[in-house]
Design an enzyme around this catalytic site. Structure first.
Site, PDB file in Angstrom:
ATOM      1  N   SER A  56     -10.809  -2.673   5.966  1.00  0.00           N
ATOM      2  CA  SER A  56      -9.421  -2.256   5.736  1.00  0.00           C
ATOM      3  C   SER A  56      -8.740  -1.914   7.054  1.00  0.00           C
ATOM      4  CB  SER A  56      -9.430  -1.011   4.838  1.00  0.00           C
ATOM      5  OG  SER A  56      -8.141  -0.470   4.727  1.00  0.00           O
ATOM      6  N   SER A  57      -7.422  -1.795   6.996  1.00  0.00           N
ATOM      7  CA  SER A  57      -6.666  -1.279   8.147  1.00  0.00           C
ATOM      8  C   SER A  57      -6.059   0.078   7.849  1.00  0.00           C
ATOM      9  CB  SER A  57      -5.535  -2.246   8.506  1.00  0.00           C
ATOM     10  OG  SER A  57      -6.059  -3.488   8.870  1.00  0.00           O
ATOM     11  N   ASN A 100      -3.722  -3.711  -2.632  1.00  0.00           N
ATOM     12  CA  ASN A 100      -3.632  -4.791  -1.659  1.00  0.00           C
ATOM     13  C   ASN A 100      -2.237  -5.423  -1.718  1.00  0.00           C
ATOM     14  OD1 ASN A 100      -4.479  -6.235   0.540  1.00  0.00           O
ATOM     15  ND2 ASN A 100      -5.181  -7.967  -0.673  1.00  0.00           N
ATOM     16  N   GLY A 105       1.164  -1.439   4.918  1.00  0.00           N
ATOM     17  CA  GLY A 105       1.571  -2.563   5.770  1.00  0.00           C
ATOM     18  C   GLY A 105       0.421  -3.427   6.257  1.00  0.00           C
ATOM     19  N   ASP A 161      -9.246  -8.967   1.437  1.00  0.00           N
ATOM     20  CA  ASP A 161      -9.451  -8.361   2.764  1.00  0.00           C
ATOM     21  C   ASP A 161     -10.792  -8.761   3.379  1.00  0.00           C
ATOM     22  OD1 ASP A 161      -7.015  -7.189   3.094  1.00  0.00           O
ATOM     23  OD2 ASP A 161      -7.626  -5.184   2.491  1.00  0.00           O
ATOM     24  N   THR A 217       0.900  -1.140   0.000  1.00  0.00           N
ATOM     25  CA  THR A 217       0.000   0.000   0.000  1.00  0.00           C
ATOM     26  C   THR A 217       0.937   1.187   0.000  1.00  0.00           C
ATOM     27  OG1 THR A 217      -1.585  -1.305   1.257  1.00  0.00           O
ATOM     28  CG2 THR A 217      -1.782   1.074   1.480  1.00  0.00           C
ATOM     29  N   THR A 227      -4.159   1.750  -2.290  1.00  0.00           N
ATOM     30  CA  THR A 227      -3.569   0.418  -2.361  1.00  0.00           C
ATOM     31  C   THR A 227      -4.110  -0.415  -3.497  1.00  0.00           C
ATOM     32  OG1 THR A 227      -3.155  -1.566  -1.026  1.00  0.00           O
ATOM     33  CG2 THR A 227      -5.332  -0.613  -0.839  1.00  0.00           C
TER      34      THR A 227
HETATM   35  N1  GLY Z   1      -5.368  -4.003   1.794  1.00  0.00           N
HETATM   36  C1  GLY Z   1      -4.903  -3.621   3.047  1.00  0.00           C
HETATM   37  C2  GLY Z   1      -5.890  -2.833   3.825  1.00  0.00           C
HETATM   38  O1  GLY Z   1      -6.770  -2.231   3.238  1.00  0.00           O
HETATM   39  O2  GLY Z   1      -5.840  -2.804   5.016  1.00  0.00           O
END
Ligand code: GLY
Length: 582
Positions: free
Chosen positions: A465-466, A414, A486, A436, A394, A412
């Site tokens: 997502s994170s 991913n 990350g 995800d 990302t 991102t």
């Molecule tokens: N693809 C990583 C996130 O969205 O957290």
């Protein structure tokens, strides 16, 4: 498979922990013991008027130039975002999605733009299961079924329309990207370093490999010029017609044809129906500062604020940065907040998550009371999550302008280079964001993040997502803009940058460079970067933490607002990050 029963059992067990006297456990002189992260060519930079800190230097300069020409931070963020789709194809994109948090100084308003990918209408709950009913990771990570409907073009266009200075059109902001794609640029830094990975990722669809093939048919090498003619044409269509140039017409048809030929399921209607969403950001308060971050469908802001709320009850600033007692508290706070992530969070259009509770100080106090200052809290019970294995996938950039507008943007594909498919004739590298989702209750994604019902796949749904683009404000003015790539490690990275600045009073460069660690509840292990002392690691192990190296890539490209201007801190972990200001 994770069982919900065991989840309940560990929650009950947590209430039995005894809180010991903080002062006895942590009476230490305050000092910072960080060791700088591995050297790279990233350089901190100061600027008076405007600053972009991004993972790739050409795109950072594109944004800074826009501000020098009178644009605001949002104009710059849009231009940098499109430029990185060309110059940092590993994660910069128009074939993926992301999140942007904006502090508008003019309007005294904070907003979040959700341009996360959506699942196509034909998505089913069981789509990522094999014939044996078990998660089949090849389907979500390495096949065209994993491609979500891209949101980046619509998201950046919306940001410019609503929050740009009004001095520039979308076409203006696309011109640098078009020129870079058409004329090419020299492959260097992180892109040159990752050419072998890039090749591997694209090789399942040999026509995609043309992207990194020389005219004579051999592979591109570091120092070669990367020209992306199809991408230049696609970007020109967006410049001419706005988002319609991507979501409808010839580009959309080529995207759908390419994805269908690769076995994917998304249609012209999926593209046409894509909508970015303006959302109120998650807001938290930490030691007199306002934390403004991303709401669902990113878990980032919620987990970040919950973690900070837990930590606020401990005098972190009186403890030693990077030493075992303070790291123990970080780990225990992360563990609890990530457990809530797994249990409750998903796309708010489909799931009614208990956000008010999760963000409340009362709830944090209860969580805090379960922390044993001398021992790790065990959270696993017959659980089998896979460890995180992804590198930086990302990319994050931060922008601040002279008027005090700030943008924190993370977007991102991913995985690095997404699913590896370039839809023929478009130059668009596509994501595998649908990994995800949680393939089945209790299953984990590529980052080892466990999920339950809240994050199962569904038509039109956005995978949890994170990503945590975050702005820290003091008295309504930005003081820190940060975020990171990350996967699961994004939230803990942002947390540690904030704690390093607000509690330990490290300058932003040191705060970003300091070694980081990560705990995500499951797997029950502390992932660490190099740089912590042996003494610290031994102390953590004695407390019962399972400490494992490496942690995996993160890159917190951040900006601090300092009394006489802006200080940009490109993360030294990845080659090519740059602070570009004027
Ligand atoms: N693809 C990583 C996130 O969205 O957290």
């Amino acid at each position: 498979m994770i069982r919900l029963m065991s989840f309940r059992r560990v929650l009950m067990a947590a209430s039995l922990f005894v809180v010991v006297d903080y002062a006895t456990a942590h009476a230490q002189e305050q000092r910072s013991i960080y060791t700088p992260a591995p050297a790279s060519n990233a350089r901190a930079a100061a600027a008076k008027h405007g600053m972009v800190v991004a993972q790739e230097k050409i795109a950072a300069k594109v944004g800074a130039d826009v501000m020098a020409r009178g644009g605001n931070a949002v104009d710059a963020a849009v231009a940098t975002g499109f430029a990185m789709a060309v110059t940092y194809p590993r994660a910069g994109n128009i074939g993926g999605g992301g999140f942007m948090v904006i502090h508008s100084a003019d309007r005294q308003e904070d907003i979040a733009i959700d341009y996360r990918e959506t699942a196509p209408a034909a998505t089913t709950r069981d789509m990522f299961l094999g014939t044996d009913g078990q998660p089949d990771i090849a389907k979500s990570r390495d096949s065209a079924l994993g491609i979500g409907v891209p949101g980046t073009v619509a998201g950046l266009a919306l940001a410019l329309e609503k929050y740009g200075s009004g001095k520039f059109t979308l076409s203006d902001m696309l011109q640098p990207a078009i020129a870079l794609a058409r004329d090419g640029f020299v492959l260097a830094d992180d892109l040159a370093d990752t050419l072998p990975d890039w090749r591997r990722r694209l090789s399942r669809w040999p026509k995609s490999l043309r992207m990194i093939t020389r005219a004579d048919g051999t592979a591109l090498r570091p120092g070669d010029t990367l020209v992306q003619g199809d991408l230049a044409t696609t970007l020109s269509a967006i410049a001419a017609q706005g988002p319609r140039g991507f979501y409808q017409g010839p580009v959309a048809e080529k995207l759908v044809d390419g994805i269908k030929a690769a076995g994917g399921i998304f249609t012209i209607d999926d593209l046409k129906n894509y909508q970015p969403v303006i959302r109120p950001p998650v807001r938290g308060h930490y030691r007199g500062y306002d934390i403004v971050s991303m709401p669902l469908p990113s878990s980032g802001g919620t987990v970040l604020v919950e973690t900070l709320n837990i930590l606020e009850g401990f005098p972190m600033g009186e403890m030693t940065q990077g030493a075992a007692p303070s790291l123990h508290l970080l780990i225990e706070a992360m563990k609890r907040a990530y457990a809530d992530r797994a249990r409750y969070l998903g796309d708010p259009a489909f799931v009614n998550a208990p956000i008010i509770t999760l963000l409340s100080k009362d709830y944090a106090a209860k969580q805090r009371a379960s922390i044993d200052l001398a021992h790790a809290t065990p959270w696993t019970d017959a659980l089998s999550a896979v460890p995180p294995r992804e590198g930086s996938n990302t990319t994050h950039y931060s922008v601040v302008d002279a008027a005090g507008n700030a943008v924190s943007n993370t977007y991102t594909l991913n995985f690095p280079y997404g699913v590896g498919l370039v839809a023929e004739g478009t130059g668009v590298l596509l994501n595998n964001e649908l990994d995800d989702f949680t393939a089945a209750p209790g299953a984990s994604n590529a980052f080892g993040l466990v999920g339950f019902e809240a994050n199962l796949p569904g038509p039109g749904k956005r995978p949890l997502s994170s990503m945590s683009p975050t702005i820290v404000l003091k008295d309504g003015n930005p003081v820190l803009v940060t975020g990171s790539p990350g996967g699961s490690r994004i939230i803990s990275t942002v947390l540690q940058v904030i704690v390093n600045v607000l509690d330990y009073r490290l300058d932003v460069t040191s705060a970003v460079a300091a070694p980081r660690l990560h705990h995500q509840w499951l797997p029950d292990e502390v992932r660490i970067e190099r740089g912590f002392s042996e003494e610290t690691l031994t102390a953590l192990k004695v407390m019962g933490h399972r400490v494992i190296e490496p942690m995996g890539q993160t890159s917190a490209n951040s900006i601090a607002v300092i009394p006489d201007g802006l200080l940009g801190a490109p993360d030294p972990r990845t080659r090519g990050a740059e602070a570009s200001g004027y």
